[in-house]
Design a protein around this motif. Structure first.
Motif, PDB file in Angstrom:
ATOM      1  N   UNK A  81     -15.078  -3.505 -69.132  1.00  0.00           N
ATOM      2  CA  UNK A  81     -15.185  -4.413 -67.983  1.00  0.00           C
ATOM      3  C   UNK A  81     -16.633  -4.551 -67.511  1.00  0.00           C
ATOM      4  N   UNK A  82     -17.432  -3.474 -67.699  1.00  0.00           N
ATOM      5  CA  UNK A  82     -18.832  -3.504 -67.234  1.00  0.00           C
ATOM      6  C   UNK A  82     -19.642  -4.604 -67.918  1.00  0.00           C
ATOM      7  N   UNK A  83     -19.153  -5.123 -69.045  1.00  0.00           N
ATOM      8  CA  UNK A  83     -19.926  -6.091 -69.821  1.00  0.00           C
ATOM      9  C   UNK A  83     -19.480  -7.539 -69.574  1.00  0.00           C
ATOM     10  N   UNK A  84     -18.556  -7.744 -68.623  1.00  0.00           N
ATOM     11  CA  UNK A  84     -17.995  -9.087 -68.452  1.00  0.00           C
ATOM     12  C   UNK A  84     -18.542  -9.789 -67.214  1.00  0.00           C
ATOM     13  N   UNK A  85     -18.377 -11.082 -67.176  1.00  0.00           N
ATOM     14  CA  UNK A  85     -18.617 -11.863 -65.963  1.00  0.00           C
ATOM     15  C   UNK A  85     -19.951 -12.574 -65.891  1.00  0.00           C
ATOM     16  N   UNK A  86     -19.937 -13.700 -65.186  1.00  0.00           N
ATOM     17  CA  UNK A  86     -21.148 -14.455 -64.875  1.00  0.00           C
ATOM     18  C   UNK A  86     -21.259 -14.455 -63.358  1.00  0.00           C
ATOM     19  N   UNK A  87     -22.399 -14.032 -62.826  1.00  0.00           N
ATOM     20  CA  UNK A  87     -22.552 -13.987 -61.368  1.00  0.00           C
ATOM     21  C   UNK A  87     -23.845 -14.653 -60.948  1.00  0.00           C
ATOM     22  N   UNK A  88     -23.815 -15.273 -59.769  1.00  0.00           N
ATOM     23  CA  UNK A  88     -25.027 -15.849 -59.204  1.00  0.00           C
ATOM     24  C   UNK A  88     -25.773 -14.735 -58.481  1.00  0.00           C
ATOM     25  N   UNK A  89     -27.081 -14.655 -58.678  1.00  0.00           N
ATOM     26  CA  UNK A  89     -27.887 -13.642 -57.996  1.00  0.00           C
ATOM     27  C   UNK A  89     -28.911 -14.362 -57.125  1.00  0.00           C
ATOM     28  N   UNK A 109     -19.567 -19.557 -71.132  1.00  0.00           N
ATOM     29  CA  UNK A 109     -20.940 -19.870 -70.717  1.00  0.00           C
ATOM     30  C   UNK A 109     -21.080 -21.381 -70.547  1.00  0.00           C
ATOM     31  N   UNK A 110     -20.553 -22.118 -71.521  1.00  0.00           N
ATOM     32  CA  UNK A 110     -20.665 -23.574 -71.496  1.00  0.00           C
ATOM     33  C   UNK A 110     -19.841 -24.220 -70.396  1.00  0.00           C
ATOM     34  N   UNK A 111     -18.796 -23.526 -69.932  1.00  0.00           N
ATOM     35  CA  UNK A 111     -17.896 -24.115 -68.932  1.00  0.00           C
ATOM     36  C   UNK A 111     -18.240 -23.664 -67.512  1.00  0.00           C
ATOM     37  N   UNK A 112     -19.200 -22.761 -67.361  1.00  0.00           N
ATOM     38  CA  UNK A 112     -19.483 -22.173 -66.048  1.00  0.00           C
ATOM     39  C   UNK A 112     -20.281 -23.116 -65.139  1.00  0.00           C
ATOM     40  N   UNK A 113     -19.782 -23.310 -63.916  1.00  0.00           N
ATOM     41  CA  UNK A 113     -20.487 -24.151 -62.941  1.00  0.00           C
ATOM     42  C   UNK A 113     -21.787 -23.463 -62.498  1.00  0.00           C
ATOM     43  N   UNK A 114     -21.768 -22.139 -62.421  1.00  0.00           N
ATOM     44  CA  UNK A 114     -22.975 -21.395 -62.025  1.00  0.00           C
ATOM     45  C   UNK A 114     -24.071 -21.597 -63.067  1.00  0.00           C
ATOM     46  N   UNK A 115     -23.695 -21.502 -64.322  1.00  0.00           N
ATOM     47  CA  UNK A 115     -24.670 -21.691 -65.405  1.00  0.00           C
ATOM     48  C   UNK A 115     -25.226 -23.111 -65.366  1.00  0.00           C
ATOM     49  N   UNK A 116     -24.337 -24.093 -65.189  1.00  0.00           N
ATOM     50  CA  UNK A 116     -24.777 -25.496 -65.181  1.00  0.00           C
ATOM     51  C   UNK A 116     -25.763 -25.756 -64.038  1.00  0.00           C
TER      52      UNK A 116
END
Ligand SMILES: Cc1cc2nc3c(=O)[nH]c(=O)nc-3n(C[C@H](O)[C@H](O)[C@H](O)COP(=O)(O)OP(=O)(O)OC[C@H]3O[C@@H](n4cnc5c(N)ncnc54)[C@H](O)[C@@H]3O)c2cc1C
Ligand code: FES
Ligand code: FES
Lengths: 279, 173
Positions: A58-66, A81-88
């Protein structure tokens, strides 16, 4: 062909995975998405004694805004990654690159961390990581360390990762300019013959700052510093300066001279498009 | 991806490890060696021979299946990794009618010759239409770029997928 025999473990914590890596020594291999590793196993290019499946960590998962950008867990699938609104929003370069990676079936399983650890010189994500100034968080027996993406990629399939280490996440600063991304490949989904990943900050139609990273040309993703600096003078000057940045190597697709030519073409196209778009 | 129901041990090379998963809606439990890939598991353990393999390194798409609803290469995942997963193959998706329009369009357009690529093509086409119900021909080609066909020359397949998209749109109220 079929994969050679191996033992298999699926640890549930990062510490347990690190312990398995240390105990097994040179015969151990991590498996994330398996989209580069399993082909290598099936072709018998590798014969690990122990496969350590990190998909349960679990420690290796997730996309977060910093505060300064985003943090991407190593197990983030290309598709996520391609579908993430944060990444976009924060790092649109990554979102632009994803559709060029392989095919949907492979993007559903392949991971961000796996792509960086694999360090294929023609891969999209290592180039994006360098262009965005990512810092990679690595866990090892002695604790955590951080390595700049620029220092992480050493050569063809070679990185700063030790045998006993695991890539945990990438901290990526918010992208400071407009996206530059272009790639030339024979077919949709193939690795690039030559590609450009970067960004350009513009003042009306003048490029004031830029980071240009080429992939598929050299033994690793290379930052074209001379060309970036010369952009302040002219596009022609930048295209000429690119010769000082790149040391292209021939592969099955193209000679070194052709790669050099294609890199110049990409540079001109990407910068011209950014300027037109801004005007 | 595993659900972590296996005991936290390391399994030996020839150990037969028990896995439980759902395949085409049915619960199955089998003993597998770590190196057994999903396609061989489906074909040799379960007798589901609709999923094919040829390159075994991710290039051709003949082995395409759905894992937890997402398109995947069966040759690039080991069965032992799929404890707790939900796998769907051409057999199950045919039976449920999920592929009916796409299959009818492939038939009508003569988009099947030897049939070796067809299972993978149908699954990839259906995945495209689920996320993009009105794809352009370029988008169809891009979505099928990971599936090789050595017979048809692809035109008939692209035509068939375009027809299936229209048919699905027509059937939707
Ligand atoms: C047909 C085909 C076409 C492809 N085309 C492209 C393409 O155009 N562009 C592209 O970029 N890629 C392409 N790929 C590769 C794909 O993107 C892979 O998903 C990616 O390179 C590796 O990610 P993975 O998670 O699958 O890693 P794996 O295959 O699981 O692992 C790759 C390597 O990284 C190591 N590793 C994995 N995770 C970690 C970690 N967290 N810490 C330390 N080491 C780790 C593994 O031990 C292994 O050595 C293609 C693959 C196929 C099969
Ligand atoms: S057999 Fe899996 S992609 Fe070819
Ligand atoms: S119909 Fe023969 S490979 Fe496609």
């Amino acid at each position: 062909m079929k994969a050679p025999p191996f033992r298999y473990a699926r640890p549930q914590t990062l510490d347990a995975a690190l312990r398995l890596l240390a105990d097994e020594g040179a015969g151990a291999r991590l498996i994330a998405g398996g989209q580069s590793l399993v082909p290598a196993l099936n072709m018998r290019l590798l014969e690990p004694t122990l496969l350590i499946d990190i998909n349960g960590l679990a420690e290796l998962t997730g996309i977060a805004e910093t505060a300064s950008g985003i943090r991407v867990g190593a197990l983030t699938r290309h598709a996520a990654l391609g579908a993430s609104a944060i990444v976009a929003r924060r790092t649109p370069l990554l979102a632009a690159a994803v559709p060029f990676i392989a095919h949907e079936a492979i993007r559903n399983r392949g991971t961000f961390g796996g792509s960086l650890a694999q360090a294929d010189p023609a891969a999209e994500l290592p180039a994006c990581a360098v262009a965005l100034g990512a810092r990679l968080e690595i866990a090892g027996p002695g604790g955590r360390r951080r390595v700049a993406a620029h220092d992480f990629f050493r050569g063809v399939y070679e990185t700063a990762l030790g045998r006993d280490e695991i890539l945990v996440a990438a901290e990526i600063p918010a992208q400071p300019g407009a996206t530059l991304f272009l790639e030339l490949a024979r077919r949709q989904g193939d690795y690039a013959i030559a590609g450009l990943a970067g960004w350009a900050a513009l003042d009306r139609s003048r490029i004031t700052d830029a980071r240009l990273v080429f992939f598929g040309t050299d033994i690793r993703a290379v930052e074209a510093r001379a060309a970036s600096a010369a952009l302040a003078t002219s596009l022609d000057a930048a295209a000429t300066a690119l010769d000082r940045d790149l040391a292209p190597v021939a592969d099955l697709n193209a000679s070194a001279a052709m790669k050099r030519h294609l890199a110049r073409v990409l540079l001109r196209r990407a910068c011209a498009a950014a300027v037109t778009h801004a005007a | 991806m595993g659900r972590g129901r296996l005991p936290r041990a390391t399994f030996g090379m020839s150990d037969a490890v028990a896995i439980r998963l759902t395949v085409n809606g049915a619960r199955v439990e089998r003993l597998v060696a770590p190196r057994l890939n999903l396609v061989d598991f489906l074909r040799d353990e379960l007798g589901l021979t609709g999923t094919h393999w040829s390159c075994e390194h991710g290039a051709c798409g003949a082995c395409t299946v759905l894992i937890d609803g997402a398109l995947a290469r069966g040759c690039l995942v080991f069965a032992i990794q799929l404890d707790g997963a939900n796998v769907e193959t051409i057999e199950g998706l045919t039976e449920s009618g999920a592929l009916a329009e796409v299959q009818a369009a492939f038939h009508a357009r003569n988009a099947v010759q030897c049939g070796f690529c067809s299972a993978g093509m149908l699954l990839a086409a259906d995945a495209l239409l689920r996320r993009n119900p009105e794809p352009s021909r370029e988008q169809i080609r891009a979505a099928l770029s990971g599936n090789y066909c050595r017979c048809t020359g692809y035109h008939a397949i692209v035509d068939a997928v375009a027809d299936a998209a229209r048919e699905r749109a027509r059937r939707k109220p």
